[in-house]
Design an enzyme around this catalytic site. Structure first.
Site, mmCIF file in Angstrom:
data_model
loop_
_atom_site.group_PDB
_atom_site.id
_atom_site.type_symbol
_atom_site.label_atom_id
_atom_site.label_comp_id
_atom_site.label_asym_id
_atom_site.label_seq_id
_atom_site.Cartn_x
_atom_site.Cartn_y
_atom_site.Cartn_z
ATOM 1 N N GLU A 93 0.658 -9.828 -13.388
ATOM 2 C CA GLU A 93 -0.158 -8.840 -12.704
ATOM 3 C C GLU A 93 -0.482 -7.693 -13.456
ATOM 4 O OE1 GLU A 93 0.649 -6.729 -8.957
ATOM 5 O OE2 GLU A 93 -1.333 -7.622 -8.255
ATOM 6 N N LYS B 86 5.386 5.447 5.398
ATOM 7 C CA LYS B 86 5.798 6.114 4.098
ATOM 8 C C LYS B 86 4.781 5.760 3.275
ATOM 9 C CE LYS B 86 7.243 5.884 0.546
ATOM 10 N NZ LYS B 86 6.358 6.556 -0.617
ATOM 11 N N CYS C 240 -5.086 -6.219 -5.078
ATOM 12 C CA CYS C 240 -4.209 -7.301 -4.910
ATOM 13 C C CYS C 240 -4.999 -8.724 -4.902
ATOM 14 C CB CYS C 240 -3.046 -7.403 -3.996
ATOM 15 S SG CYS C 240 -3.744 -7.235 -2.372
ATOM 16 N N GLU D 285 3.610 -8.056 1.400
ATOM 17 C CA GLU D 285 2.449 -8.429 0.755
ATOM 18 C C GLU D 285 2.644 -7.688 -0.533
ATOM 19 O OE1 GLU D 285 -1.586 -7.084 0.779
ATOM 20 O OE2 GLU D 285 -0.727 -8.406 -0.662
HETATM 21 O O1 TXE Z 1 3.851 -0.259 -5.953
HETATM 22 P P1 TXE Z 1 5.204 0.227 -5.346
HETATM 23 P P2 TXE Z 1 3.081 0.697 -6.841
HETATM 24 C C1 TXE Z 1 1.467 -3.663 -7.362
HETATM 25 C C2 TXE Z 1 0.636 -3.655 -8.821
HETATM 26 C C3 TXE Z 1 1.083 -2.177 -9.256
HETATM 27 C C4 TXE Z 1 2.441 -2.228 -8.958
HETATM 28 C C5 TXE Z 1 3.238 -1.115 -8.706
HETATM 29 O O2 TXE Z 1 0.951 -4.585 -9.930
HETATM 30 O O3 TXE Z 1 0.886 -1.828 -10.528
HETATM 31 O O4 TXE Z 1 2.556 -3.147 -7.645
HETATM 32 O O5 TXE Z 1 2.413 -0.206 -7.833
HETATM 33 C C6 TXE Z 1 7.199 2.706 -2.028
HETATM 34 N N1 TXE Z 1 11.877 0.949 -1.496
HETATM 35 N N2 TXE Z 1 0.673 -3.678 -6.441
HETATM 36 O O6 TXE Z 1 3.955 1.580 -7.728
HETATM 37 O O7 TXE Z 1 6.068 0.847 -6.320
HETATM 38 C C7 TXE Z 1 6.290 3.371 -2.880
HETATM 39 O O8 TXE Z 1 6.548 4.719 -2.722
HETATM 40 C C8 TXE Z 1 11.217 1.382 -0.620
HETATM 41 C C9 TXE Z 1 0.082 -4.655 -5.704
HETATM 42 O O9 TXE Z 1 2.110 1.507 -6.029
HETATM 43 O O10 TXE Z 1 5.684 -1.090 -4.991
HETATM 44 C C10 TXE Z 1 4.860 3.154 -2.120
HETATM 45 O O11 TXE Z 1 4.663 3.668 -0.910
HETATM 46 N N3 TXE Z 1 9.789 1.828 -0.875
HETATM 47 C C11 TXE Z 1 -0.093 -4.067 -4.216
HETATM 48 C C12 TXE Z 1 4.795 1.740 -1.871
HETATM 49 O O12 TXE Z 1 6.371 1.246 -1.886
HETATM 50 C C13 TXE Z 1 9.574 1.882 -2.291
HETATM 51 C C14 TXE Z 1 -1.038 -2.488 -4.107
HETATM 52 C C15 TXE Z 1 4.544 0.619 -3.102
HETATM 53 O O13 TXE Z 1 4.787 1.208 -4.242
HETATM 54 C C16 TXE Z 1 10.633 1.558 -3.371
HETATM 55 C C17 TXE Z 1 -0.149 -1.826 -5.194
HETATM 56 C C18 TXE Z 1 11.407 1.185 -2.851
HETATM 57 N N4 TXE Z 1 12.567 0.834 -3.688
HETATM 58 C C19 TXE Z 1 0.524 -2.151 -6.101
HETATM 59 N N5 TXE Z 1 9.796 1.950 -4.330
HETATM 60 C C20 TXE Z 1 -0.838 -4.863 -3.384
HETATM 61 N N6 TXE Z 1 -0.299 -6.062 -2.909
HETATM 62 O O14 TXE Z 1 -1.957 -4.844 -2.798
HETATM 63 C C21 TXE Z 1 8.544 2.352 -4.204
HETATM 64 N N7 TXE Z 1 8.348 2.278 -2.811
#
Ligand code: TXE
Length: 481
Positions: free
Chosen positions: A385, A173, A282, A248
Protein backbone atom coordinates in the site's frame (compact mmCIF):
# COMPACT_ATOMS: atom_id res chain seq x y z
CA UNK A 1 -1.39 29.15 19.26
CA UNK A 2 -4.47 26.86 19.44
CA UNK A 3 -4.04 24.26 22.19
CA UNK A 4 -6.00 21.02 21.70
CA UNK A 5 -6.88 19.61 25.11
CA UNK A 6 -8.38 16.27 26.06
CA UNK A 7 -12.15 16.11 26.47
CA UNK A 8 -12.82 14.04 29.59
CA UNK A 9 -16.06 13.84 31.60
CA UNK A 10 -17.52 16.76 29.65
CA UNK A 11 -14.55 19.04 30.37
CA UNK A 12 -11.55 20.14 28.31
CA UNK A 13 -8.43 19.21 30.28
CA UNK A 14 -4.66 19.54 29.71
CA UNK A 15 -2.60 16.34 29.60
CA UNK A 16 -1.22 15.24 32.95
CA UNK A 17 2.29 15.51 31.53
CA UNK A 18 1.77 19.15 30.51
CA UNK A 19 3.47 18.17 27.22
CA UNK A 20 2.15 19.03 23.75
CA UNK A 21 2.86 17.88 20.18
CA UNK A 22 2.94 20.34 17.26
CA UNK A 23 0.15 20.05 14.72
CA UNK A 24 1.46 21.01 11.25
CA UNK A 25 -0.63 22.35 8.36
CA UNK A 26 0.33 20.06 5.41
CA UNK A 27 -0.25 22.78 2.80
CA UNK A 28 2.28 25.16 4.36
CA UNK A 29 4.48 23.11 6.66
CA UNK A 30 3.66 25.60 9.44
CA UNK A 31 2.65 24.64 13.00
CA UNK A 32 -0.99 25.69 13.43
CA UNK A 33 -1.78 24.12 16.80
CA UNK A 34 -0.35 22.00 19.55
CA UNK A 35 -2.10 18.94 20.88
CA UNK A 36 -2.11 17.17 24.23
CA UNK A 37 0.61 14.51 24.36
CA UNK A 38 -1.42 12.21 26.58
CA UNK A 39 -0.12 9.33 28.63
CA UNK A 40 -1.75 6.27 30.23
CA UNK A 41 -2.91 8.40 33.20
CA UNK A 42 -5.00 10.56 30.85
CA UNK A 43 -6.52 7.45 29.26
CA UNK A 44 -7.23 6.06 32.75
CA UNK A 45 -9.12 9.25 33.65
CA UNK A 46 -11.12 9.06 30.41
CA UNK A 47 -11.96 5.37 30.92
CA UNK A 48 -13.02 6.07 34.51
CA UNK A 49 -15.32 8.88 33.33
CA UNK A 50 -16.79 6.65 30.63
CA UNK A 51 -17.31 3.82 33.14
CA UNK A 52 -19.14 6.16 35.51
CA UNK A 53 -21.36 7.52 32.74
CA UNK A 54 -22.16 4.03 31.42
CA UNK A 55 -24.35 3.14 34.40
CA UNK A 56 -26.99 5.68 33.36
CA UNK A 57 -26.30 5.95 29.61
CA UNK A 58 -27.05 2.24 29.12
CA UNK A 59 -30.47 2.84 30.68
CA UNK A 60 -31.21 5.92 28.59
CA UNK A 61 -34.12 5.05 26.29
CA UNK A 62 -33.23 4.56 22.61
CA UNK A 63 -35.61 7.42 21.78
CA UNK A 64 -33.53 9.81 23.91
CA UNK A 65 -30.19 8.52 22.59
CA UNK A 66 -31.59 8.98 19.10
CA UNK A 67 -32.68 12.56 19.81
CA UNK A 68 -29.23 13.45 21.16
CA UNK A 69 -27.40 11.93 18.17
CA UNK A 70 -29.70 13.77 15.77
CA UNK A 71 -28.82 16.96 17.67
CA UNK A 72 -25.11 16.29 17.15
CA UNK A 73 -25.76 15.76 13.42
CA UNK A 74 -27.63 19.05 13.34
CA UNK A 75 -24.82 20.91 15.11
CA UNK A 76 -22.24 19.52 12.67
CA UNK A 77 -24.44 20.86 9.88
CA UNK A 78 -24.77 24.27 11.59
CA UNK A 79 -20.95 24.44 11.82
CA UNK A 80 -20.38 23.05 8.34
CA UNK A 81 -18.10 25.78 6.94
CA UNK A 82 -15.85 25.89 10.01
CA UNK A 83 -15.50 22.09 10.14
CA UNK A 84 -14.75 21.83 6.40
CA UNK A 85 -12.06 24.49 6.70
CA UNK A 86 -10.54 22.85 9.81
CA UNK A 87 -10.47 19.45 8.08
CA UNK A 88 -8.85 20.88 4.97
CA UNK A 89 -6.24 22.86 6.93
CA UNK A 90 -5.41 19.89 9.15
CA UNK A 91 -5.26 17.13 6.55
CA UNK A 92 -4.18 19.01 3.41
CA UNK A 93 -7.23 17.90 1.41
CA UNK A 94 -9.01 20.40 -0.85
CA UNK A 95 -11.73 22.21 1.09
CA UNK A 96 -14.07 21.31 -1.80
CA UNK A 97 -13.55 17.63 -0.93
CA UNK A 98 -14.14 18.20 2.78
CA UNK A 99 -17.38 20.00 1.83
CA UNK A 100 -18.46 17.28 -0.62
CA UNK A 101 -17.39 14.17 1.29
CA UNK A 102 -16.00 14.43 4.84
CA UNK A 103 -18.45 16.74 6.58
CA UNK A 104 -21.66 15.53 4.88
CA UNK A 105 -20.71 11.96 5.77
CA UNK A 106 -20.05 12.88 9.42
CA UNK A 107 -23.55 14.36 9.59
CA UNK A 108 -24.98 11.26 7.93
CA UNK A 109 -23.13 8.93 10.31
CA UNK A 110 -24.82 10.49 13.33
CA UNK A 111 -28.22 10.64 11.64
CA UNK A 112 -28.02 7.10 10.30
CA UNK A 113 -27.28 5.45 13.64
CA UNK A 114 -29.67 7.77 15.50
CA UNK A 115 -32.50 6.25 13.48
CA UNK A 116 -31.07 2.72 13.07
CA UNK A 117 -31.50 2.04 16.81
CA UNK A 118 -35.21 2.85 16.51
CA UNK A 119 -35.67 0.09 13.94
CA UNK A 120 -33.23 -2.60 15.11
CA UNK A 121 -34.86 -5.97 15.73
CA UNK A 122 -33.71 -8.93 17.76
CA UNK A 123 -34.71 -12.56 17.21
CA UNK A 124 -36.83 -15.06 19.10
CA UNK A 125 -36.94 -18.85 18.65
CA UNK A 126 -39.69 -21.13 19.93
CA UNK A 127 -38.37 -24.62 20.71
CA UNK A 128 -41.54 -26.54 19.89
CA UNK A 129 -43.83 -26.08 22.92
CA UNK A 130 -40.94 -26.56 25.36
CA UNK A 131 -39.17 -23.22 25.44
CA UNK A 132 -39.10 -19.68 24.17
CA UNK A 133 -35.71 -18.22 23.28
CA UNK A 134 -35.19 -14.52 22.80
CA UNK A 135 -31.99 -12.60 22.03
CA UNK A 136 -30.96 -9.52 23.97
CA UNK A 137 -28.39 -7.19 22.46
CA UNK A 138 -26.72 -5.29 25.28
CA UNK A 139 -23.95 -2.62 25.24
CA UNK A 140 -20.53 -3.75 26.44
CA UNK A 141 -19.39 -0.67 28.40
CA UNK A 142 -16.45 1.54 27.36
CA UNK A 143 -15.58 1.34 23.64
CA UNK A 144 -12.02 2.26 22.60
CA UNK A 145 -12.16 4.05 19.24
CA UNK A 146 -8.94 4.74 17.32
CA UNK A 147 -9.08 6.67 14.06
CA UNK A 148 -6.59 7.73 11.35
CA UNK A 149 -5.62 10.99 9.65
CA UNK A 150 -6.98 10.51 6.15
CA UNK A 151 -10.71 11.05 6.76
CA UNK A 152 -10.55 12.38 10.34
CA UNK A 153 -14.14 13.42 11.18
CA UNK A 154 -15.71 10.98 8.68
CA UNK A 155 -14.08 7.95 10.32
CA UNK A 156 -14.23 9.21 13.93
CA UNK A 157 -17.99 9.78 13.63
CA UNK A 158 -18.33 6.35 11.93
CA UNK A 159 -17.15 4.89 15.27
CA UNK A 160 -18.57 7.28 17.90
CA UNK A 161 -22.12 7.32 16.48
CA UNK A 162 -22.86 3.56 16.54
CA UNK A 163 -20.89 3.01 19.76
CA UNK A 164 -23.01 5.44 21.81
CA UNK A 165 -26.21 4.79 19.82
CA UNK A 166 -25.94 1.17 20.99
CA UNK A 167 -25.68 2.34 24.62
CA UNK A 168 -21.91 2.21 25.17
CA UNK A 169 -19.74 5.06 26.34
CA UNK A 170 -16.45 5.69 24.55
CA UNK A 171 -12.88 6.91 24.68
CA UNK A 172 -11.75 8.06 21.24
CA UNK A 173 -8.11 8.55 20.21
CA UNK A 174 -7.91 10.52 16.94
CA UNK A 175 -4.70 10.66 14.91
CA UNK A 176 -2.11 13.07 16.31
CA UNK A 177 -1.71 14.37 12.74
CA UNK A 178 -5.29 15.62 12.42
CA UNK A 179 -6.85 16.48 15.80
CA UNK A 180 -8.76 19.68 14.97
CA UNK A 181 -12.17 18.40 13.88
CA UNK A 182 -12.22 15.88 16.72
CA UNK A 183 -11.58 18.77 19.09
CA UNK A 184 -14.44 20.78 17.54
CA UNK A 185 -16.73 17.72 17.67
CA UNK A 186 -16.12 17.45 21.42
CA UNK A 187 -17.56 20.93 21.87
CA UNK A 188 -20.58 20.08 19.71
CA UNK A 189 -21.19 16.89 21.69
CA UNK A 190 -21.26 18.92 24.92
CA UNK A 191 -23.50 21.54 23.26
CA UNK A 192 -25.91 18.81 22.11
CA UNK A 193 -26.43 17.81 25.72
CA UNK A 194 -24.86 14.36 25.57
CA UNK A 195 -24.13 13.67 29.26
CA UNK A 196 -20.54 14.12 30.51
CA UNK A 197 -18.45 10.95 30.22
CA UNK A 198 -20.46 9.35 27.41
CA UNK A 199 -17.93 10.59 24.84
CA UNK A 200 -14.31 11.24 25.85
CA UNK A 201 -11.56 12.25 23.44
CA UNK A 202 -7.90 11.75 24.35
CA UNK A 203 -5.23 13.14 22.03
CA UNK A 204 -1.69 11.90 21.61
CA UNK A 205 0.53 9.36 19.94
CA UNK A 206 -0.32 5.79 19.10
CA UNK A 207 2.54 4.43 21.10
CA UNK A 208 1.43 6.22 24.25
CA UNK A 209 -2.29 7.08 24.30
CA UNK A 210 -3.22 4.53 21.62
CA UNK A 211 -1.53 1.60 23.33
CA UNK A 212 -2.87 2.67 26.74
CA UNK A 213 -6.35 2.28 25.26
CA UNK A 214 -5.81 -1.07 23.51
CA UNK A 215 -4.32 -2.55 26.67
CA UNK A 216 -6.73 -1.01 29.18
CA UNK A 217 -8.47 -3.69 31.32
CA UNK A 218 -11.76 -1.74 31.50
CA UNK A 219 -12.12 -1.26 27.74
CA UNK A 220 -13.77 -4.47 26.45
CA UNK A 221 -13.98 -3.38 22.81
CA UNK A 222 -11.67 -1.72 20.27
CA UNK A 223 -12.66 -0.32 16.88
CA UNK A 224 -9.53 0.61 14.91
CA UNK A 225 -8.94 2.11 11.49
CA UNK A 226 -5.38 2.61 10.31
CA UNK A 227 -2.37 0.78 8.97
CA UNK A 228 -2.08 -2.98 8.76
CA UNK A 229 1.11 -3.06 10.85
CA UNK A 230 -0.55 -1.01 13.57
CA UNK A 231 -3.60 -3.23 13.38
CA UNK A 232 -1.38 -6.16 14.31
CA UNK A 233 -0.08 -4.22 17.31
CA UNK A 234 -3.65 -3.45 18.38
CA UNK A 235 -4.43 -7.18 18.28
CA UNK A 236 -1.26 -7.98 20.22
CA UNK A 237 -2.38 -5.78 23.10
CA UNK A 238 -6.11 -6.52 22.93
CA UNK A 239 -5.81 -10.27 22.47
CA UNK A 240 -4.64 -11.29 25.97
CA UNK A 241 -7.55 -9.26 27.41
CA UNK A 242 -10.04 -11.00 25.10
CA UNK A 243 -11.37 -7.72 23.77
CA UNK A 244 -13.84 -7.58 20.93
CA UNK A 245 -11.86 -6.01 18.05
CA UNK A 246 -12.78 -4.58 14.67
CA UNK A 247 -9.93 -3.59 12.33
CA UNK A 248 -10.27 -1.60 9.14
CA UNK A 249 -6.79 -1.54 7.66
CA UNK A 250 -4.91 -0.85 4.45
CA UNK A 251 -5.81 -1.72 0.91
CA UNK A 252 -4.21 -2.23 -2.52
CA UNK A 253 -7.43 -2.15 -4.43
CA UNK A 254 -7.79 -3.38 -8.05
CA UNK A 255 -9.72 -1.28 -10.57
CA UNK A 256 -10.57 -3.70 -13.42
CA UNK A 257 -11.71 -2.19 -16.75
CA UNK A 258 -13.00 -4.67 -19.35
CA UNK A 259 -13.03 -3.87 -23.09
CA UNK A 260 -16.84 -3.78 -23.06
CA UNK A 261 -16.92 -1.08 -20.33
CA UNK A 262 -18.50 2.33 -20.81
CA UNK A 263 -15.09 3.87 -21.46
CA UNK A 264 -16.12 7.44 -20.74
CA UNK A 265 -17.65 6.48 -17.39
CA UNK A 266 -14.70 4.24 -16.48
CA UNK A 267 -12.19 7.03 -17.14
CA UNK A 268 -14.29 9.73 -15.47
CA UNK A 269 -14.57 7.67 -12.27
CA UNK A 270 -11.08 6.13 -12.31
CA UNK A 271 -9.47 9.58 -12.02
CA UNK A 272 -11.10 10.38 -8.63
CA UNK A 273 -10.86 6.75 -7.51
CA UNK A 274 -7.09 7.04 -8.12
CA UNK A 275 -6.33 10.53 -6.82
CA UNK A 276 -9.16 11.77 -4.59
CA UNK A 277 -7.87 12.93 -1.18
CA UNK A 278 -4.38 12.71 -2.72
CA UNK A 279 -4.87 8.94 -2.99
CA UNK A 280 -5.07 8.79 0.82
CA UNK A 281 -8.28 6.77 1.01
CA UNK A 282 -8.02 3.08 1.90
CA UNK A 283 -10.65 2.45 -0.81
CA UNK A 284 -8.74 4.15 -3.64
CA UNK A 285 -8.22 1.96 -6.70
CA UNK A 286 -4.41 2.02 -6.78
CA UNK A 287 -3.91 -0.88 -9.26
CA UNK A 288 -5.53 -0.27 -12.65
CA UNK A 289 -6.04 -3.38 -14.81
CA UNK A 290 -7.28 -2.65 -18.36
CA UNK A 291 -8.25 -5.26 -20.97
CA UNK A 292 -5.72 -5.08 -23.83
CA UNK A 293 -8.04 -4.07 -26.73
CA UNK A 294 -8.84 -0.74 -24.99
CA UNK A 295 -5.59 -0.33 -23.04
CA UNK A 296 -4.12 2.43 -25.25
CA UNK A 297 -7.41 4.31 -25.62
CA UNK A 298 -8.14 4.12 -21.90
CA UNK A 299 -4.62 5.23 -21.00
CA UNK A 300 -4.68 8.21 -23.40
CA UNK A 301 -7.92 9.45 -21.89
CA UNK A 302 -6.89 8.66 -18.30
CA UNK A 303 -3.57 10.53 -18.63
CA UNK A 304 -5.22 13.48 -20.38
CA UNK A 305 -7.80 13.79 -17.60
CA UNK A 306 -5.23 13.35 -14.82
CA UNK A 307 -3.01 16.06 -16.34
CA UNK A 308 -5.91 18.51 -15.98
CA UNK A 309 -6.26 17.99 -12.20
CA UNK A 310 -5.70 21.30 -10.42
CA UNK A 311 -2.99 20.97 -7.77
CA UNK A 312 -2.83 23.91 -5.41
CA UNK A 313 -3.82 25.60 -2.21
CA UNK A 314 -6.41 23.36 -0.52
CA UNK A 315 -8.25 26.49 0.61
CA UNK A 316 -9.01 27.45 -3.01
CA UNK A 317 -12.38 26.15 -4.20
CA UNK A 318 -10.87 25.21 -7.58
CA UNK A 319 -8.17 22.96 -6.10
CA UNK A 320 -8.62 19.23 -6.80
CA UNK A 321 -5.36 17.84 -5.43
CA UNK A 322 -4.03 19.12 -2.12
CA UNK A 323 -1.05 18.30 0.05
CA UNK A 324 -0.09 14.93 1.49
CA UNK A 325 -0.63 14.75 5.23
CA UNK A 326 2.98 15.08 6.34
CA UNK A 327 6.55 15.48 5.16
CA UNK A 328 7.29 11.92 6.34
CA UNK A 329 4.34 10.53 4.42
CA UNK A 330 5.35 12.37 1.24
CA UNK A 331 8.87 10.94 1.62
CA UNK A 332 7.35 7.46 1.98
CA UNK A 333 5.29 7.91 -1.20
CA UNK A 334 8.25 9.41 -3.12
CA UNK A 335 10.26 6.39 -2.02
CA UNK A 336 7.83 4.15 -3.84
CA UNK A 337 8.05 6.28 -7.01
CA UNK A 338 11.83 5.86 -6.95
CA UNK A 339 11.44 2.15 -6.22
CA UNK A 340 9.07 1.77 -9.18
CA UNK A 341 11.84 2.86 -11.55
CA UNK A 342 14.24 0.35 -9.98
CA UNK A 343 11.60 -2.37 -10.35
CA UNK A 344 11.35 -1.73 -14.09
CA UNK A 345 8.37 0.59 -14.13
CA UNK A 346 7.88 3.52 -16.48
CA UNK A 347 6.61 6.81 -14.99
CA UNK A 348 4.05 7.88 -17.59
CA UNK A 349 2.98 10.96 -15.66
CA UNK A 350 3.92 12.93 -12.52
CA UNK A 351 6.24 11.58 -9.84
CA UNK A 352 7.62 15.00 -8.96
CA UNK A 353 6.86 17.86 -6.58
CA UNK A 354 4.81 20.48 -8.47
CA UNK A 355 6.86 23.56 -9.38
CA UNK A 356 4.61 26.59 -9.74
CA UNK A 357 2.64 26.50 -6.46
CA UNK A 358 0.94 29.64 -5.11
CA UNK A 359 3.03 31.67 -2.62
CA UNK A 360 1.12 30.59 0.52
CA UNK A 361 1.69 26.88 -0.06
CA UNK A 362 5.26 26.84 -1.45
CA UNK A 363 6.38 24.97 1.72
CA UNK A 364 3.64 22.31 1.56
CA UNK A 365 3.89 18.55 1.05
CA UNK A 366 2.62 18.30 -2.53
CA UNK A 367 3.21 15.54 -5.07
CA UNK A 368 1.96 15.34 -8.66
CA UNK A 369 -0.60 12.62 -9.49
CA UNK A 370 1.58 9.77 -10.73
CA UNK A 371 0.86 6.94 -13.21
CA UNK A 372 3.27 4.03 -13.50
CA UNK A 373 3.22 1.33 -16.23
CA UNK A 374 5.25 -1.76 -16.96
CA UNK A 375 5.53 -3.22 -13.46
CA UNK A 376 5.35 -6.95 -12.87
CA UNK A 377 2.58 -8.07 -10.48
CA UNK A 378 5.08 -9.34 -7.93
CA UNK A 379 6.95 -6.05 -7.48
CA UNK A 380 6.74 -4.19 -4.16
CA UNK A 381 5.01 -1.26 -5.86
CA UNK A 382 2.27 -3.64 -7.00
CA UNK A 383 2.07 -5.43 -3.65
CA UNK A 384 2.41 -2.78 -0.95
CA UNK A 385 0.00 0.00 0.00
CA UNK A 386 1.53 3.33 -1.11
CA UNK A 387 -1.37 5.53 0.11
CA UNK A 388 -0.57 8.50 -2.10
CA UNK A 389 -1.49 9.93 -5.54
CA UNK A 390 0.18 6.98 -7.29
CA UNK A 391 -1.44 4.27 -9.43
CA UNK A 392 -0.06 1.47 -11.56
CA UNK A 393 -1.62 0.48 -14.88
CA UNK A 394 -1.40 -3.04 -16.34
CA UNK A 395 -3.05 -4.73 -19.39
CA UNK A 396 -4.77 -8.12 -19.14
CA UNK A 397 -6.24 -10.57 -21.68
CA UNK A 398 -9.02 -12.51 -19.96
CA UNK A 399 -11.39 -12.34 -16.97
CA UNK A 400 -9.46 -15.22 -15.37
CA UNK A 401 -6.19 -13.26 -15.64
CA UNK A 402 -7.88 -10.11 -14.26
CA UNK A 403 -9.20 -12.04 -11.27
CA UNK A 404 -5.79 -13.61 -10.60
CA UNK A 405 -4.11 -10.19 -10.79
CA UNK A 406 -6.77 -8.60 -8.55
CA UNK A 407 -6.32 -11.31 -5.92
CA UNK A 408 -2.52 -11.33 -6.06
CA UNK A 409 -1.85 -9.17 -2.96
CA UNK A 410 -2.11 -9.68 0.81
CA UNK A 411 -4.91 -7.13 0.92
CA UNK A 412 -8.63 -7.51 0.29
CA UNK A 413 -10.49 -4.29 1.04
CA UNK A 414 -12.35 -3.15 -2.11
CA UNK A 415 -12.39 -3.41 -5.90
CA UNK A 416 -14.10 -1.82 -8.90
CA UNK A 417 -15.14 -3.74 -12.02
CA UNK A 418 -16.15 -1.97 -15.27
CA UNK A 419 -18.16 -3.93 -17.85
CA UNK A 420 -21.52 -3.78 -19.63
CA UNK A 421 -21.82 -7.59 -19.38
CA UNK A 422 -23.54 -8.03 -16.04
CA UNK A 423 -23.20 -11.81 -16.07
CA UNK A 424 -19.44 -11.28 -16.21
CA UNK A 425 -19.70 -8.58 -13.52
CA UNK A 426 -21.47 -10.93 -11.10
CA UNK A 427 -18.97 -13.71 -11.81
CA UNK A 428 -15.91 -11.49 -11.39
CA UNK A 429 -17.32 -9.79 -8.28
CA UNK A 430 -17.91 -13.17 -6.65
CA UNK A 431 -14.34 -14.23 -7.46
CA UNK A 432 -12.48 -11.15 -6.21
CA UNK A 433 -11.30 -11.49 -2.58
CA UNK A 434 -12.36 -8.17 -1.09
CA UNK A 435 -14.95 -6.89 1.36
CA UNK A 436 -16.54 -4.54 -1.18
CA UNK A 437 -16.81 -4.83 -4.99
CA UNK A 438 -18.21 -1.87 -6.92
CA UNK A 439 -19.56 -2.57 -10.43
CA UNK A 440 -19.49 0.42 -12.81
CA UNK A 441 -19.00 2.81 -9.92
CA UNK A 442 -16.71 3.68 -6.95
CA UNK A 443 -17.32 4.80 -3.36
CA UNK A 444 -21.09 4.61 -3.75
CA UNK A 445 -21.98 3.89 -0.15
CA UNK A 446 -25.22 2.65 1.41
CA UNK A 447 -24.59 2.77 5.17
CA UNK A 448 -26.72 -0.32 5.75
CA UNK A 449 -24.29 -2.68 4.01
CA UNK A 450 -21.49 -4.60 5.77
CA UNK A 451 -18.17 -2.77 5.39
CA UNK A 452 -14.66 -4.07 6.05
CA UNK A 453 -11.75 -6.01 4.62
CA UNK A 454 -10.40 -9.52 4.15
CA UNK A 455 -6.84 -10.81 4.53
CA UNK A 456 -4.52 -7.99 5.73
CA UNK A 457 -7.23 -5.38 5.11
CA UNK A 458 -8.97 -6.09 8.36
CA UNK A 459 -11.10 -8.13 10.69
CA UNK A 460 -14.83 -7.77 11.14
CA UNK A 461 -17.52 -5.69 9.50
CA UNK A 462 -19.04 -2.38 10.48
CA UNK A 463 -21.89 -0.52 8.83
CA UNK A 464 -25.62 -0.66 9.43
CA UNK A 465 -26.76 -3.41 11.72
CA UNK A 466 -23.25 -4.93 11.52
CA UNK A 467 -22.08 -1.91 13.52
CA UNK A 468 -24.87 -2.29 16.07
CA UNK A 469 -24.03 -6.01 16.31
CA UNK A 470 -20.34 -5.20 16.81
CA UNK A 471 -21.07 -2.61 19.51
CA UNK A 472 -23.35 -4.97 21.47
CA UNK A 473 -23.17 -8.42 23.04
CA UNK A 474 -25.83 -10.94 22.00
CA UNK A 475 -27.41 -12.85 24.90
CA UNK A 476 -29.76 -15.77 24.49
CA UNK A 477 -32.48 -16.02 27.11
CA UNK A 478 -34.22 -19.40 27.12
CA UNK A 479 -37.50 -19.60 29.06
CA UNK A 480 -39.03 -23.04 29.75
CA UNK A 481 -42.71 -23.06 28.77
O1 TXE B 1 -1.78 4.88 10.55
P1 TXE B 1 -1.54 4.35 11.96
P2 TXE B 1 -1.13 6.12 9.94
C1 TXE B 1 -2.45 3.15 6.20
C2 TXE B 1 -1.62 3.85 5.17
C3 TXE B 1 -0.72 4.69 5.99
C4 TXE B 1 -0.44 3.75 7.14
C5 TXE B 1 0.02 4.49 8.34
O2 TXE B 1 -0.83 2.89 4.46
O3 TXE B 1 0.49 4.99 5.32
O4 TXE B 1 -1.71 3.16 7.42
O5 TXE B 1 -0.89 5.59 8.52
C6 TXE B 1 -2.96 5.18 16.24
N1 TXE B 1 -1.62 1.23 19.22
N2 TXE B 1 -3.70 3.81 6.48
O6 TXE B 1 0.21 6.49 10.50
O7 TXE B 1 -0.15 4.51 12.44
C7 TXE B 1 -2.53 6.49 15.61
O8 TXE B 1 -2.19 7.43 16.61
C8 TXE B 1 -2.77 1.93 19.17
C9 TXE B 1 -4.90 3.18 6.03
O9 TXE B 1 -2.23 7.10 10.13
O10 TXE B 1 -2.10 3.01 11.89
C10 TXE B 1 -3.77 6.87 14.83
O11 TXE B 1 -4.73 7.45 15.69
N3 TXE B 1 -2.98 2.98 18.33
C11 TXE B 1 -6.05 3.62 6.87
C12 TXE B 1 -4.28 5.53 14.33
O12 TXE B 1 -3.73 4.56 15.21
C13 TXE B 1 -1.97 3.31 17.50
C14 TXE B 1 -6.13 5.10 7.00
C15 TXE B 1 -3.84 5.19 12.90
O13 TXE B 1 -2.45 5.33 12.89
C16 TXE B 1 -0.74 2.65 17.50
C17 TXE B 1 -4.88 5.64 7.43
C18 TXE B 1 -0.58 1.56 18.41
N4 TXE B 1 0.56 0.85 18.47
C19 TXE B 1 -3.69 4.98 7.18
N5 TXE B 1 0.08 3.22 16.57
C20 TXE B 1 -7.39 3.16 6.33
N6 TXE B 1 -7.62 1.87 6.35
O14 TXE B 1 -8.20 3.99 5.98
C21 TXE B 1 -0.64 4.20 16.01
N7 TXE B 1 -1.87 4.27 16.56
Amino acid sequence: MKRVLNFIDGQFRPPGSGRYIPDVEPATGQVIAEIADSEPEDVDAAVAAASRAFASWRKTPAEERSRLLLRVGGLIEENFDELARLESDDNGKPVSLARRMDIPRAILNFRFFATAILHAETSAHATDDRALNYTLRQPLGVAGLISPWNLPLYLLSWKIAPAIAAGNCCVAKPSELTPLTADRLAGLIAEAGIPPGVVNIVHGTGASAGRALTSHPNVPLISFTGGTKTGADVMTHAGPLFKKVSLELGGKNPNVVFADADLEQAVATSIPSSFSNQGEICLCGSRLFVERPIYDEFLDRFLAGTKKLAIGDPREASTEVGALVSEAHRRKVEGYVALAKEEGGEILLGGKRPADLPERVRGGYFLEPTVIAGLDGGTRCMQEEIFGPVVTVTPFDSPEEAIALANSTRYGLSASVWTRDLQKAHRVAAAIDSGTVWVNTWLLRDLRVPFGGMKESGVGREGGFDSLAFFTEAKNVCVKL
